[in-house]
Design an enzyme around this catalytic site. Structure first.
Site, short mmCIF file in Angstrom:
data_model
loop_
_atom_site.label_atom_id
_atom_site.label_comp_id
_atom_site.label_asym_id
_atom_site.label_seq_id
_atom_site.Cartn_x
_atom_site.Cartn_y
_atom_site.Cartn_z
N LYS A 1 57.01 58.84 53.31
CA LYS A 1 56.06 58.24 52.37
C LYS A 1 54.62 58.22 52.87
O LYS A 1 54.36 58.03 54.04
CB LYS A 1 56.47 56.77 52.07
N ASN B 1 20.18 18.71 41.30
CA ASN B 1 20.54 19.52 40.13
C ASN B 1 19.69 20.79 40.01
O ASN B 1 20.23 21.87 39.78
CB ASN B 1 20.43 18.69 38.84
N GLU C 1 45.91 51.16 45.10
CA GLU C 1 46.68 50.12 44.39
C GLU C 1 45.99 48.76 44.49
O GLU C 1 45.96 47.99 43.54
CB GLU C 1 48.09 50.04 44.98
N TYR D 1 23.36 18.41 33.47
CA TYR D 1 24.29 18.68 34.56
C TYR D 1 25.55 17.82 34.47
O TYR D 1 25.49 16.64 34.16
CB TYR D 1 23.60 18.40 35.91
N HIS E 1 46.44 60.53 26.01
CA HIS E 1 47.78 59.90 26.05
C HIS E 1 48.55 60.28 27.32
O HIS E 1 49.77 60.26 27.34
CB HIS E 1 48.63 60.31 24.83
N SER F 1 55.53 54.04 55.08
CA SER F 1 56.57 53.08 54.75
C SER F 1 57.35 52.77 56.01
O SER F 1 57.56 53.65 56.85
CB SER F 1 57.51 53.67 53.69
N1 ARG Z 1 27.23 19.89 45.07
C1 ARG Z 1 26.68 19.80 43.76
C2 ARG Z 1 27.04 21.05 42.95
O1 ARG Z 1 27.47 21.96 43.54
C3 ARG Z 1 25.20 19.68 43.81
C4 ARG Z 1 24.60 18.99 42.66
C5 ARG Z 1 25.01 17.56 42.65
N2 ARG Z 1 24.31 16.84 41.66
C6 ARG Z 1 24.69 15.63 41.30
N3 ARG Z 1 24.00 15.05 40.39
N4 ARG Z 1 25.73 15.05 41.81
O2 ARG Z 1 26.91 21.13 41.78
#
Ligand code: ARG
Length: 470
Positions: free
Chosen positions: A295, A122, A302, A329, A168, A289
């Site tokens: 063209k 995490n 674009e 997380y 405008h 084109s």
């Molecule tokens: N691949 C996971 C992500 O991109 C990494 C973290 C995963 N953590 C977990 N507790 N499963 O977020």
């Protein structure tokens, strides 16, 4: 891609977290869970983070100096394998973090298992992703400066080149082409500093927040923060692993830049149409084109205009992923990467294309000047003169000028083609020196107020920007 047809369970449990699992994941589970196909893109950041972490663990006496040495050598070897294309990525190993660690274990054995001490995927993924986004912010700022330089170079010979200014998309007042281009230089400067602001807020290290609560090991978060170029460690472990506002902010800044690019792109499309014919895009940035031989299509402009949709879409997509997520997380956050990759790839391409188009652009000065003289673009000059020279209140001056425009329009002529008698028929106070303010050059030269289109102002602005963008 693993499809429904081979939806059978893998026999082996996951090497990294399989301790409490009797069976491996369902094949569909693997397909939805794996991020390696896209997060391999930040392998270099992942390895840099791991090296910083390993050195810190060693410095704190949490692992031995020998382990640190083995880890650093092994990580460099993994890096070399990935860069030379010999690394075998595995979806079973889910993501870049576990792919690297598993290979490290094959290469160096036992010490590899110590790398993840006092760390979680995490804080690891938040660190990797921040490093990657930070690199993109830096590259984007450089690309914006390149575009600004191209605009300044193109503006310089056109500080006094007349063109119609629009509101405008109706002819409003004459301006200079240099002034118009420099408007975008200002815009892109705000964009550039917006990325800089985002970078400053991003630059706190999540590493050491571990899974969500911090760690019982005596780690040194300042050391890893410094090693990775962060200003400081982030102050709250829950926040560190759960927030993605650095990515949201980068995408918001990218969206605004894309919107600005789309406006310039749209102007290029209009300007190079046969009806306007103000500019010519180079062959390098035009296409033909397959059916209409005459063209010259402004495809690059674009596509710059269109890619804005993709970039704003990416910003919206991550905003919706993050909305309502509880701390800390959640796996939802794995979906943060692809929109950011997509947006910054598109942005880099559009910035480069725009810089190329501006650099190559040729300007049809005569057409622009002629257009600047149409549409009674000097009507405001006439009204201002009535105020200045004759002491008439602006509202009444506006009305008188409107009446004169109507007379000229009915005869199919311009204001300066009216005779003094014509004018006095509408307003007896008008004298012959009115004709002195009706010329287009005179009009732009008189707009000397700070930031106005007077060629001297424009030249000064160009000089200031040249200095600043050195
Ligand atoms: N691949 C996971 C992500 O991109 C990494 C973290 C995963 N953590 C977990 N507790 N499963 O977020």
């Amino acid at each position: 891609m693993t499809r429904m047809a081979d939806n059978k369970k893998s026999q082996k449990g996951n090497k990294m977290w399989g301790g409490r699992f009797a069976a491996g994941p369902d094949a569909i589970m693997e397909a939805i869970n794996a991020s390696i196909d896209f997060d391999k893109r930040f392998y270099a950041e992942d390895i840099a983070g791991s090296k910083a972490h390993a050195e810190m663990l060693g410095a704190q006496g949490i692992i031995s100096a020998d382990d640190v040495k083995a880890l650093l050598t092994g990580l460099d070897q993994v890096l070399g394998e990935i860069e030379s294309g010999t690394f075998a990525f595995s979806r079973t190993l889910e993501d870049i973090h576990m792919n690297v660690e598993a290979r490290l274990a094959e290469l160096i054995g036992e010490p590899a298992g110590r790398l993840h001490t006092a760390r979680s995927r995490n804080d690891q993924v938040a660190t990797d992703f921040k490093l990657w986004v930070r690199g993109e912010l830096d590259r984007t700022m450089e690309a914006l400066a390149d575009l600004q330089r191209a605009l300044v170079v193109k503006a310089e010979p056109h500080a006094a080149t007349l063109m119609p200014g629009f509101t405008h998309l109706q002819t409003a007042q004459p301006v200079t082409f240099g002034h118009h281009l420099m408007a975008y230089t200002e815009m892109f400067e705000r964009d550039r500093t917006r990325f800089g602001d985002a970078r400053a807020r991003l630059n706190e290290s999540p590493l050491g927040a571990a899974a969500l609560a911090g760690t019982s090991f005596a780690i040194d978060r300042d050391m890893t923060a410094k090693a990775l170029g962060f200003d400081r460690p982030s102050a709250n472990s829950l926040d560190a692993v759960s927030d993605r506002d650095f990515a949201l902010e980068a995408l918001s800044a990218a969206s605004i830049t894309a919107i600005h690019l789309s406006r310039l792109a749209e102007e290029l499309v209009i300007w190079c149409s046969a009806q306007f014919n103000f500019v010519r895009l180079s062959d390098g940035f035009s296409t033909g084109s397959s059916i209409m031989p005459q063209k010259r299509n402004p495809d690059a402009a674009e596509l710059v205009r269109a890619k804005t949709g993709r970039i704003i879409g990416a910003a919206t997509s991550l905003q919706i992923v993050m909305k309502g997520l509880p701390l800390a997380y959640s796996k939802d956050m794995q979906e943060d990467k692809e929109p950011v990759f997509e947006a910054f790839d598109a942005l880099a391409l559009t910035l480069a294309a725009m810089t190329g188009m501006i650099t190559d652009l040729t300007v049809n000065e005569d057409t622009m000047r002629a257009a600047a003289g149409h549409g009674f673009s000097n009507a405001t000059d006439l009204a201002d003169w009535l105020v200045r020279a004759k002491g008439i209140a602006f509202r009444r001056a506006h009305h008188i000028t409107g009446a004169l425009v109507a007379v000229a329009e009915a005869r199919g002529i311009t204001l300066e083609e009216l005779t003094l008698e014509d004018m006095q028929g509408v307003e007896p106070q008008i004298t012959k020196d009115v004709f002195g303010v009706l010329g287009l050059e005179n009009s732009v030269e008189s707009r000397k107020s700070f930031g106005g289109t007077a060629p001297d102002n424009v030249s000064q602005a160009i000089a200031r920007w040249k200095e600043r963008l050195k």
